[in-house]
Design an enzyme around this catalytic site. Sequence first.
Site, PDB file in Angstrom:
ATOM      1  N   CYS A   1      -5.364  13.273  13.040  1.00 27.31           N
ATOM      2  CA  CYS A   1      -5.629  11.860  12.810  1.00 27.31           C
ATOM      3  C   CYS A   1      -5.464  11.147  14.122  1.00 27.31           C
ATOM      4  CB  CYS A   1      -4.689  11.378  11.721  1.00 27.31           C
ATOM      5  SG  CYS A   1      -3.745   9.953  12.057  1.00 27.31           S
TER       6      CYS A   1
ATOM      7  N   VAL B   1       7.504   6.861  16.965  1.00 19.39           N
ATOM      8  CA  VAL B   1       7.210   7.565  15.711  1.00 19.39           C
ATOM      9  C   VAL B   1       5.965   8.454  15.844  1.00 19.39           C
ATOM     10  CG1 VAL B   1       6.768   7.314  13.234  1.00 19.39           C
ATOM     11  CG2 VAL B   1       8.331   5.745  14.383  1.00 19.39           C
TER      12      VAL B   1
ATOM     13  N   ASP C   1       4.275   0.532  12.142  1.00 13.85           N
ATOM     14  CA  ASP C   1       3.106  -0.165  11.595  1.00 13.85           C
ATOM     15  C   ASP C   1       3.031  -1.630  12.051  1.00 13.85           C
ATOM     16  OD1 ASP C   1       2.319   2.134  10.351  1.00 13.85           O
ATOM     17  OD2 ASP C   1       2.847   1.517   8.318  1.00 13.85           O
TER      18      ASP C   1
ATOM     19  N   VAL D   1       1.860  18.616   8.228  1.00 11.63           N
ATOM     20  CA  VAL D   1       2.508  18.488   6.912  1.00 11.63           C
ATOM     21  C   VAL D   1       3.560  19.582   6.708  1.00 11.63           C
ATOM     22  CG1 VAL D   1       0.657  17.239   5.729  1.00 11.63           C
ATOM     23  CG2 VAL D   1       0.594  19.739   5.788  1.00 11.63           C
TER      24      VAL D   1
ATOM     25  N   LYS E   1       0.841  -1.203   0.000  1.00 10.13           N
ATOM     26  CA  LYS E   1       0.000   0.000   0.000  1.00 10.13           C
ATOM     27  C   LYS E   1       0.880   1.260   0.000  1.00 10.13           C
ATOM     28  CE  LYS E   1      -1.753   1.678   4.009  1.00 10.13           C
ATOM     29  NZ  LYS E   1      -1.456   3.105   4.178  1.00 10.13           N
ATOM     30  N   ASN E   2       1.896   1.263   0.855  1.00  8.76           N
ATOM     31  CA  ASN E   2       2.673   2.494   1.028  1.00  8.76           C
ATOM     32  C   ASN E   2       3.625   2.786  -0.133  1.00  8.76           C
ATOM     33  OD1 ASN E   2       1.318   2.914   3.357  1.00  8.76           O
ATOM     34  ND2 ASN E   2       3.052   2.561   4.738  1.00  8.76           N
TER      35      ASN E   2
HETATM   36  C1  UD1 Z   1       4.017   6.814   6.479  1.00 14.65           C
HETATM   37  C2  UD1 Z   1       3.197   5.583   6.193  1.00 14.65           C
HETATM   38  C3  UD1 Z   1       2.554   5.055   7.476  1.00 14.65           C
HETATM   39  C4  UD1 Z   1       3.635   4.863   8.553  1.00 14.65           C
HETATM   40  C5  UD1 Z   1       4.493   6.101   8.719  1.00 14.65           C
HETATM   41  C6  UD1 Z   1       5.675   5.873   9.639  1.00 14.65           C
HETATM   42  C7  UD1 Z   1       2.479   5.979   3.911  1.00 14.65           C
HETATM   43  C8  UD1 Z   1       1.370   6.266   2.975  1.00 14.65           C
HETATM   44  N1  UD1 Z   1       2.170   5.929   5.215  1.00 14.65           N
HETATM   45  O1  UD1 Z   1       3.109   7.807   6.947  1.00 14.65           O
HETATM   46  O2  UD1 Z   1       1.934   3.804   7.194  1.00 14.65           O
HETATM   47  O3  UD1 Z   1       2.997   4.590   9.797  1.00 14.65           O
HETATM   48  O4  UD1 Z   1       5.016   6.523   7.440  1.00 14.65           O
HETATM   49  O5  UD1 Z   1       6.451   4.819   9.172  1.00 14.65           O
HETATM   50  O6  UD1 Z   1       3.608   5.753   3.505  1.00 14.65           O
HETATM   51  N2  UD1 Z   1       5.706  14.684  10.746  1.00 14.65           N
HETATM   52  C9  UD1 Z   1       5.788  16.017  10.995  1.00 14.65           C
HETATM   53  N3  UD1 Z   1       5.632  16.907   9.961  1.00 14.65           N
HETATM   54  C10 UD1 Z   1       5.412  16.485   8.675  1.00 14.65           C
HETATM   55  C11 UD1 Z   1       5.317  15.109   8.427  1.00 14.65           C
HETATM   56  C12 UD1 Z   1       5.466  14.226   9.480  1.00 14.65           C
HETATM   57  O7  UD1 Z   1       6.008  16.429  12.128  1.00 14.65           O
HETATM   58  O8  UD1 Z   1       5.275  17.334   7.769  1.00 14.65           O
HETATM   59  C13 UD1 Z   1       5.869  13.705  11.852  1.00 14.65           C
HETATM   60  C14 UD1 Z   1       4.610  12.882  12.105  1.00 14.65           C
HETATM   61  O9  UD1 Z   1       3.694  13.549  12.943  1.00 14.65           O
HETATM   62  C15 UD1 Z   1       5.172  11.629  12.744  1.00 14.65           C
HETATM   63  C16 UD1 Z   1       6.542  11.491  12.045  1.00 14.65           C
HETATM   64  O10 UD1 Z   1       6.822  12.740  11.450  1.00 14.65           O
HETATM   65  O11 UD1 Z   1       5.378  11.811  14.124  1.00 14.65           O
HETATM   66  C17 UD1 Z   1       6.591  10.429  10.975  1.00 14.65           C
HETATM   67  O12 UD1 Z   1       5.477  10.563  10.122  1.00 14.65           O
HETATM   68  P1  UD1 Z   1       5.578  10.250   8.563  1.00 14.65           P
HETATM   69  O13 UD1 Z   1       6.776   9.407   8.281  1.00 14.65           O
HETATM   70  O14 UD1 Z   1       5.432  11.534   7.809  1.00 14.65           O
HETATM   71  O15 UD1 Z   1       4.299   9.400   8.326  1.00 14.65           O
HETATM   72  P2  UD1 Z   1       3.539   9.342   6.984  1.00 14.65           P
HETATM   73  O16 UD1 Z   1       4.511   9.598   5.868  1.00 14.65           O
HETATM   74  O17 UD1 Z   1       2.290  10.147   7.059  1.00 14.65           O
END
Ligand code: UD1
Length: 419
Positions: free
Chosen positions: A117, A328, A306, A124, A22-23
């Site tokens: 969430c 995480v 995950d 972001v 999926k990812n």
């Molecule tokens: C992706 C995966 C998800 C997995 C996660 C961590 C996909 C579609 N989803 O989610 O299944 O659980 O990686 O392995 O690939 N953060 C910020 N600012 C940002 C972005 C992230 O502070 O702009 C923080 C988040 O809150 C979190 C950490 O970074 O604490 C990691 O999140 P991130 O790796 O971005 O998760 P996703 O990419 O959304």
Amino acid sequence: MDKLIVTGGCRLDGEIRISGAKNAALPIMAATLLADEPITVCNVPHLHDVTTTMELLGRMGVSLVVDEFLNIEVDTSTINNFYAPYELVKTMRASILVLGPLLTRFGEAHVSMPGGCAIGQRPVDIHLDGLKAMGADIQVENGYIIARADRLKGAHIVLETISVTATENLMMAATLADGETVIENAAQEPEVADVAKCLIAMGAKITGAGTSRIVVEGVSRLGGTRHRILPDRIETGTYLVAGAVTGGRVKARDTDPKLLEVVLQKLRDAGAKVECGEDWIEVDMEGRRPQAVNIHTAPYPALPTDMQAQFMVLNTIAEGSSTVTETVFENRFMHVQELLRLGANITLEGNTALVKGVESLQGAPVMATDLRASASLVLAGLVATGETHISRIYHIDRGYECIEEKLELLGGNVKRVPA
Ligand code: UD1
């Protein structure tokens, strides 16, 4: 809304096929926006999140054709808007992945801000800061990210926090930027490398994907290709842990053991016999109860967040006590309350759960809260005595293809019924 009824007490024994990841499928579907020729994506898992991505692209005017083998051909020549609406983005945060590709190829994007969430705040800012460093003008108005750029410029970007989708978004944006982009502290997940593999086949110049330093030399256009999505290591791990918690044997086919080294080591530590071939893994508990294993999640190559909830279930019924530390996401323990309802002995202390193994769990009504938490409840239901009714299972369909059919193939008793 449907619910799952899991009747516990059986020992899983059998073989299943693992779906595409999926990812990787979600960012690669977004990456098709970069190409001026059709892209065919193969081994796409049949999941709600993939359907949502297809709908997102379809609303932009992109043409999508699914063949009888479920390969998806994406043709962006018919695109007529660059808009990702709230009603789709709110159901799937990964929709943010269209931002980089739209902006770098078409010079504009209107993408709804994903909401909060359940598993944490998940902002972001890292995506937006990276794009700004590449020269994008980004405003947030009425809940929408409005991004514009003539042509993005290569930049040196150091990610403040390791983020998987931010790494992918910025890498995709950089492919058509002017000059060189370096992304430091990049996510090293195999899915990032798979996205890069697809982009390179489209004509992108990328080195270092899969390491913490990615270098992208911008090109003027990207063309068509055919890409096969890599196997889903989280789906693989989930079924292997399911085998272990029931004291059974599960063989996962069409997967890749190299993607699951830490997970397999934890299963060995828990007392499982683990055997691997080129594209298969077999885990056999030989009827034994698992030993408790300490879990500490972190970005790849460490143990994936995950897989945290699934290992929590293993520890719940294991011999001995353990700690499960989540580093995480700040709020990824919602399954704990539900596991307690089944008779687990878990105490939370900040981002660590102290788990004392109990000999058995008892079935009860429980509620799925997020994707992996839902899977963990299915696993718990498989070991619990009697029936476990899991409601709000739409989360499961976002990430697990045909979960009840696959578990049935392994001898599990899982039924989907209208709630
Ligand atoms: C992706 C995966 C998800 C997995 C996660 C961590 C996909 C579609 N989803 O989610 O299944 O659980 O990686 O392995 O690939 N953060 C910020 N600012 C940002 C972005 C992230 O502070 O702009 C923080 C988040 O809150 C979190 C950490 O970074 O604490 C990691 O999140 P991130 O790796 O971005 O998760 P996703 O990419 O959304």
